[in-house]
Design a protein around this motif. Structure first.
Motif, PDB file in Angstrom:
ATOM      1  N   MET B   1       1.065  -1.155   0.088  1.00  0.00           N
ATOM      2  CA  MET B   1      -0.080  -0.064   0.177  1.00  0.00           C
ATOM      3  C   MET B   1       0.941   1.264   0.077  1.00  0.00           C
ATOM      4  O   MET B   1       1.736   1.205   0.655  1.00  0.00           O
ATOM      5  N   SER B   2       0.413   2.194  -0.779  1.00  0.00           N
ATOM      6  CA  SER B   2       1.355   3.340  -0.933  1.00  0.00           C
ATOM      7  C   SER B   2       0.914   4.217   0.284  1.00  0.00           C
ATOM      8  O   SER B   2      -0.029   4.000   1.122  1.00  0.00           O
ATOM      9  N   ARG B   3       1.987   4.964   0.937  1.00  0.00           N
ATOM     10  CA  ARG B   3       1.699   5.665   2.128  1.00  0.00           C
ATOM     11  C   ARG B   3       0.714   6.601   1.850  1.00  0.00           C
ATOM     12  O   ARG B   3       0.674   7.343   1.003  1.00  0.00           O
ATOM     13  N   PHE B   4      -0.016   6.477   2.878  1.00  0.00           N
ATOM     14  CA  PHE B   4      -1.268   7.706   2.894  1.00  0.00           C
ATOM     15  C   PHE B   4      -0.703   8.974   3.414  1.00  0.00           C
ATOM     16  O   PHE B   4       0.011   8.947   4.270  1.00  0.00           O
ATOM     17  N   PRO B   5      -1.076  10.225   2.679  1.00  0.00           N
ATOM     18  CA  PRO B   5      -0.324  11.383   2.906  1.00  0.00           C
ATOM     19  C   PRO B   5      -0.755  11.701   4.496  1.00  0.00           C
ATOM     20  O   PRO B   5      -0.120  12.863   5.007  1.00  0.00           O
ATOM     21  N   LEU B  56     -17.259  -8.317  -1.754  1.00  0.00           N
ATOM     22  CA  LEU B  56     -16.195  -8.071  -0.919  1.00  0.00           C
ATOM     23  C   LEU B  56     -14.918  -8.859  -1.271  1.00  0.00           C
ATOM     24  O   LEU B  56     -13.784  -8.058  -0.957  1.00  0.00           O
ATOM     25  N   THR B  57     -15.054  -9.724  -2.241  1.00  0.00           N
ATOM     26  CA  THR B  57     -13.625 -10.528  -2.718  1.00  0.00           C
ATOM     27  C   THR B  57     -12.661  -9.335  -3.192  1.00  0.00           C
ATOM     28  O   THR B  57     -11.536  -9.867  -2.988  1.00  0.00           O
ATOM     29  N   ALA B  58     -13.045  -8.483  -3.631  1.00  0.00           N
ATOM     30  CA  ALA B  58     -12.161  -7.352  -4.357  1.00  0.00           C
ATOM     31  C   ALA B  58     -11.248  -6.661  -2.916  1.00  0.00           C
ATOM     32  O   ALA B  58     -10.283  -6.362  -3.468  1.00  0.00           O
ATOM     33  N   PHE B  59     -11.818  -6.819  -2.027  1.00  0.00           N
ATOM     34  CA  PHE B  59     -11.136  -6.268  -0.807  1.00  0.00           C
ATOM     35  C   PHE B  59     -10.374  -7.089  -0.016  1.00  0.00           C
ATOM     36  O   PHE B  59      -9.202  -7.156   0.394  1.00  0.00           O
ATOM     37  N   ALA B  60     -11.385  -8.331   0.643  1.00  0.00           N
ATOM     38  CA  ALA B  60     -10.894  -9.311   1.571  1.00  0.00           C
ATOM     39  C   ALA B  60     -11.443 -10.585   1.414  1.00  0.00           C
ATOM     40  O   ALA B  60     -12.421 -10.694   0.690  1.00  0.00           O
ATOM     41  N   ASP B  61     -10.844 -11.614   1.969  1.00  0.00           N
ATOM     42  CA  ASP B  61     -11.569 -13.043   1.677  1.00  0.00           C
ATOM     43  C   ASP B  61     -12.906 -13.080   2.574  1.00  0.00           C
ATOM     44  O   ASP B  61     -12.481 -13.160   3.926  1.00  0.00           O
ATOM     45  N   PRO B  62     -13.749 -13.477   2.016  1.00  0.00           N
ATOM     46  CA  PRO B  62     -15.264 -13.459   2.907  1.00  0.00           C
ATOM     47  C   PRO B  62     -14.945 -14.638   3.886  1.00  0.00           C
ATOM     48  O   PRO B  62     -15.544 -14.669   4.905  1.00  0.00           O
ATOM     49  N   HIS B 174      -7.617  -3.306  -7.375  1.00  0.00           N
ATOM     50  CA  HIS B 174      -8.168  -4.732  -7.218  1.00  0.00           C
ATOM     51  C   HIS B 174      -7.087  -5.696  -7.498  1.00  0.00           C
ATOM     52  O   HIS B 174      -6.883  -6.503  -6.796  1.00  0.00           O
ATOM     53  N   ALA B 175      -5.971  -5.490  -8.440  1.00  0.00           N
ATOM     54  CA  ALA B 175      -5.169  -6.298  -8.596  1.00  0.00           C
ATOM     55  C   ALA B 175      -4.169  -6.380  -7.709  1.00  0.00           C
ATOM     56  O   ALA B 175      -3.825  -7.377  -7.269  1.00  0.00           O
ATOM     57  N   ALA B 176      -3.526  -5.290  -7.303  1.00  0.00           N
ATOM     58  CA  ALA B 176      -2.396  -5.216  -6.419  1.00  0.00           C
ATOM     59  C   ALA B 176      -2.941  -5.197  -4.829  1.00  0.00           C
ATOM     60  O   ALA B 176      -2.348  -5.234  -4.009  1.00  0.00           O
ATOM     61  N   ARG B 177      -4.278  -5.095  -4.786  1.00  0.00           N
ATOM     62  CA  ARG B 177      -4.796  -4.941  -3.399  1.00  0.00           C
ATOM     63  C   ARG B 177      -3.935  -3.837  -2.602  1.00  0.00           C
ATOM     64  O   ARG B 177      -3.645  -4.202  -1.521  1.00  0.00           O
TER      65      ARG B 177
END
Lengths: 481, 196
Positions: B1-5, B56-62, B174-177
């Protein structure tokens, strides 16, 4: 011990009546009599008659439905009762008990005294019983079923000789054949040369004969006591404080869990009964997310239930019972302290005591293209996570019941109103056609095929719209992330 | 994850946070994507099915998710407190329909501290509680550049007990989560894909 009228005796114990009574069971579309009371037997009725025939013979016959499962339970209870005479008690067929009283008869004043005691107690309970006593199991069976009595010790043939061959636990076909040959009594059979008998009937007949006469051994297998998962604590003085009740529960739990540990089992549903001084009682039920037998983990789960109990004038007896028990093999512990998975299970149990265990759910994947049926919802306590989850196409994060919008034509509308918002379509992706599953009746899919579109609006919302070409209309069913 | 500002995201641990707005569910989804432990999603039963595990699969494993359906807000809050205090899950998400009283909000904060768990309340617009650590507003935005499965959102931080406010345009990859922060056009040019 043979109970010739076990089923009808049991029924009459529950609801006594005067007059003939028959128990009937529907067998191959006919109501057949399976058991009669003595009065009905004296009137000439017989087991195996149809109910209609019996009523024609005897108009004031009362019939009741038979309950074979209940009879089996009753016999099991009798078996438990019979352990008062000796420790080796087995069940014989569907209506008898077999007791190995070797070394136990003198406790009741000899064999005769024991038989009298059995007769007296069973008669008081309203049960008809035929008792047979012999050196071998076969001899006792023959005597119980055909003219009671005690076989002469060491020489059973003297007593058994006049009994019919049916007393040898043979099949009906063999009995009929033997009678046709003129071998009506056991004495006749014993006097016949063995070789021709073996040729004609096989070894089974001779084995039965030898077993009855004590020439071949036969074991009695006593039924094992089923494990009993209940413990109780009676107090000399009533208690009322939550902490005291919890301390009592802790003691009971330690005992119960010890017992569960022995049987490699875990409790799934526990019930704590608190009997108050005024004979009233309160129950605290605990349903667990996983079978457990660790007192330290179960005890805190009882806290909420126990705190809610009205103690009244005090509680003087606690009883803890594991209502539902599941096998739980011992596991090697991985590390010290509670594991995270254990803590999650405890959390589920604790939430379950407040909102009900079935309200804690998890999603399971289902094999269906229908969006609403792409997953199943199962109670978390009774299911395990399944996977993997694969979404072949982007699916909305939120799914709701289809909400109609005002639009026409097969292409997504340029502008539409949804939930009071005026929305303008900026980009539409689709259509993805989903056909209803014809093998399932579903009211929501009455409109037939659906063409799903992913519509991005200028206002930001990304919606899942569908058009029903067979029954024109537009609906919103979901919202994308 | 990129650093959030802003250090306010990822959400501060051992605290309860709030999010409102039409993309609040997506915000919760991004929060669920962090970590691998179990998740608890507490709602009121009248809301119906609501969350779609396939989405939800796009974000986390159900498989990580447990749903709790309580009958009213009192039960929701009690379950939440219990869950936060138990410390058995990574994140507790609560869907609220009524404003939270200060006492209730404070209790949740204390429970989160005791159980070392993060909590996230999805609240209706304008019903925030004073006890919350941060309050976010998440709005979906139309993305003219990206492909059809864009998740461009504007996250505005409207309350922060230990830091500054701000607003950022973000997109879930989605791809790199991972979460890509998209700088508003013309402010900070960045070649596409360099955000990781």
């Amino acid at each position: 011990m043979w109970f010739p009228r076990l089923a009808s005796d049991r029924s009459l114990r529950a609801q006594p009546v005067d007059g003939p009574v028959a128990l009937t069971l529907t067998q191959s579309n006919a109501e057949r009599i399976v058991c009669l009371n003595s009065l009905a037997e004296r009137l000439g009725l017989a087991v195996g008659m149809t109910g209609a025939d019996a009523r024609a013979y005897c108009p004031d016959l009362r019939t009741r439905p038979a309950d074979p499962a209940g009879d089996a339970r009753f016999l099991a209870a009798l078996r438990r009762w019979a352990t008062r005479y000796c420790p080796w008690v087995g069940i014989e067929g569907g209506d008898g008990l077999v007791l190995d009283i070797t070394g136990a008869a003198h406790l009741f004043g000899g064999e005769a005294g024991m038989l009298t005691d059995m007769r007296r107690r069973l008669a008081r309970a309203g049960l008809t019983v035929r008792l047979g006593l012999g050196d071998s199991r076969g001899a006792a069976w023959a005597l119980a079923h055909h003219g009671e009595g005690v076989a002469t010790p060491g020489d059973p043939l003297a007593t058994l000789a006049p009994l019919p061959v049916a007393g040898l636990r043979l099949e009906t076909k063999e009995v009929v054949t033997l009678e046709r040959l003129g071998l009506r009594s056991i004495g006749d059979l014993a006097a016949t040369p063995r070789a021709p008998l073996a040729r004609r009937f096989g070894a089974g007949l001779l084995l039965r004969l030898d077993q009855a006469l004590g020439r071949a051994g036969e074991q009695i297998s006593p039924e094992a006591e089923p494990p009993h998962y209940a413990v109780r604590l009676t107090l000399p003085e009533p208690i009322g404080l939550t902490a005291d009740v919890m301390a009592g529960t802790q003691r009971l739990l330690a005992q119960l869990c010890d017992r569960l540990d022995h049987q490699q089992a875990g409790a799934r549903v526990l019930c704590l009964t608190l009997r108050r001084v005024d004979q009233d009682s309160r129950q605290v039920e605990l349903r667990l997310a996983r079978p457990l037998r660790d007192p330290a983990r179960i005890l805190p789960l009882f806290e909420r239930g126990v705190a809610g109990v009205e103690a009244g004038f005090g509680i003087d007896q606690l009883r803890l019972e594991a209502r539902v028990v599941e096998p739980l093999p011992a596991r090697q512990s991985v590390a010290f302290g509670p594991q995270r998975g254990d803590r999650l299970e405890d959390l589920i149990s604790r939430l379950g005591t407040r909102i009900g265990l079935e309200n804690i759910q998890r999603f399971l994947p289902a094999d269906s293209h229908i969006p609403e049926r792409g997953f199943l919802i199962a109670p978390a306590a009774y299911s395990d996570p399944e996977g993997p989850w694969i979404a072949l196409r982007p699916r909305p994060l939120r799914l709701f019941a289809p909400e109609p919008i005002n639009a026409h034509g097969p292409q997504p509308p340029r502008q539409f109103r949804w939930r009071g918002m005026a929305l303008t379509t900026a980009r539409a992706t689709g259509p993805e056609r989903i056909a209803p599953e014809w093998w399932l009746e579903d009211d929501n899919w009455r409109n037939g095929l659906r063409d799903y579109w992913r519509v991005e609006t200028r206002q930001g919302c990304r919606l899942w719209l569908f058009h029903t070409p067979q029954n024109p209309g537009w609906y919103v069913q979901g919202e994308f992330a | 994850m990129s650093r959030f500002p802003n250090p306010a995201f990822p959400l501060k641990a051992n605290r309860v946070h709030e999010v409102c707005g039409p993309a609040a569910t997506a915000f919760a989804g991004v929060c669920c994507a962090q970590g691998t432990g179990p998740l608890l999603w507490i709602t009121e039963s009248w809301r119906g099915k609501g969350l779609n595990p396939l989405g939800l699969t796009a974000f986390a494993d159900p498989r990580r998710l447990l749903m709790v359906r309580a009958k009213d807000q009192t039960d929701t809050l009690a379950s939440t407190e219990e869950a936060l205090r138990a410390g058995a899950v990574d994140l507790v998400v609560i869907e609220l329909s009524k404003p939270l009283s200060l006492t209730a909000g404070r209790r949740l904060q204390l429970a989160a501290e005791a159980g070392r768990t993060r909590g996230l309340c999805l609240i209706p617009e304008g019903m925030g509680s004073n006890a919350t650590e941060t309050r976010w507003q998440a709005m979906p935005l139309f993305d003219p550049e990206e492909g059809a499965d864009s998740t461009l959102m504007r996250w505005s931080l409207t309350k922060n007990k230990s830091g500054t406010f701000g607003a950022w345009d973000v997109r879930w990859n989605h791809a790199a989560r991972r979460l890509d922060v998209v700088s508003p056009a013309g402010q900070r040019p960045e070649p596409p894909g360099a955000a990781g």
